[in-house]
Enzyme design. Structure first.
Site, PDB file in Angstrom:
ATOM      1  N   LYS A  40       0.640  -1.307  -0.103  1.00 44.87           N
ATOM      2  CA  LYS A  40       0.014   0.096  -0.108  1.00 44.87           C
ATOM      3  C   LYS A  40       0.929   1.298  -0.090  1.00 44.87           C
ATOM      4  O   LYS A  40       0.178   2.363  -0.436  1.00 44.87           O
ATOM      5  CB  LYS A  40      -0.915  -0.041   1.261  1.00 44.87           C
ATOM      6  CG  LYS A  40      -1.733  -1.233   1.315  1.00 44.87           C
ATOM      7  CD  LYS A  40      -2.619  -0.981   2.642  1.00 44.87           C
ATOM      8  CE  LYS A  40      -3.366  -2.268   3.038  1.00 44.87           C
ATOM      9  NZ  LYS A  40      -3.831  -2.279   4.293  1.00 44.87           N
ATOM     10  N   ASP A 101      14.217  -0.776   2.032  1.00 41.21           N
ATOM     11  CA  ASP A 101      15.009  -1.284   3.453  1.00 41.21           C
ATOM     12  C   ASP A 101      15.935  -2.352   3.055  1.00 41.21           C
ATOM     13  O   ASP A 101      17.166  -2.049   2.645  1.00 41.21           O
ATOM     14  CB  ASP A 101      13.969  -1.440   4.432  1.00 41.21           C
ATOM     15  CG  ASP A 101      14.336  -1.583   5.874  1.00 41.21           C
ATOM     16  OD1 ASP A 101      15.707  -1.241   6.081  1.00 41.21           O
ATOM     17  OD2 ASP A 101      14.025  -2.255   6.762  1.00 41.21           O
TER      18      ASP A 101
END
Ligand code: IMP
Ligand code: MG
Length: 173
Positions: A40, A101
């Site tokens: 999302k 990340d």
């Protein structure tokens, strides 16, 4: 008590997004581009980015992957929850992420895309968070680089909250 530190204001985000959109528009000049937003988290960044592209032919699709549980640590497992509908064979694909990340999500997604034989696959991210990278995935376009920290706002969540904030914050616990 948690402390919020501003990483980028709304104005800074807009300026950086415009710069990256300009580079992308130059790099894909006269080409068709398929933009794939990773849900999302990338929904806001992608909406702002595509409106700044000056290319004539841009298609947009969405893919939903989940690599995190409800907290701030990676589960190191990527799940595909919703796939794209558009046929990307022979096309230029730009994957749009909120934040990279460990890179595990993107490595998985790039492989997933390559199976469909696109002409090219590149990666654009709002935030490139470098410290915990575990893969050699190449980030082609990044608006901003941070070394560490858990960020929220502008699409990024903490346990599904704070996606709606117009600025980006570092959540210090
Ligand atoms: P990776 O697979 O470790 O690169 O994780 C990528 C995904 O983890 C991102 O698309 C985000 O949904 C989530 N994520 C990683 N870092 C953060 C953060 O600082 N704030 C919010 N979500 C994050
Ligand atoms: Mg994400």
């Amino acid at each position: 008590m948690s402390e919020w530190v501003t990483v980028l204001t709304e104005e800074q985000i807009a300026a950086k997004t415009a710069q990256v959109a300009k580079r992308i528009s130059e790099d894909y000049r006269d080409e068709e581009l398929i933009v794939i937003a990773i849900l999302k988290g990338a929904f806001i960044f992608c909406a702002d980015l595509v409106r700044q592209l000056t290319l004539e032919k841009v298609k947009v699709d969405f893919l939903r992957a989940a690599s995190y549980g409800s907290g701030t640590t990676s589960s190191e497992e990527v799940k595909l929850i919703k796939d794209i509908d558009i046929d990307i064979k022979g096309k230029h694909v730009l994957i749009v992420e909120d934040i990279v990340d460990t890179g595990l999500t993107l490595s998985f997604l790039v492989e997933h895309m390559r199976l469909r034989k696109p002409r090219s696959v590149r990666i654009c991210t709002m935030i490139d968070k470098k410290e915990r990278r575990q893969t050699d995935v190449t980030v082609d376009y990044a608006c901003h680089t941070v070394s560490e920290g858990f960020l929220i706002g502008y699409g990024l969540d903490y346990a599904e909250d704070y996606r709606n904030l117009p600025s980006l914050y570092h959540l210090k616990q």
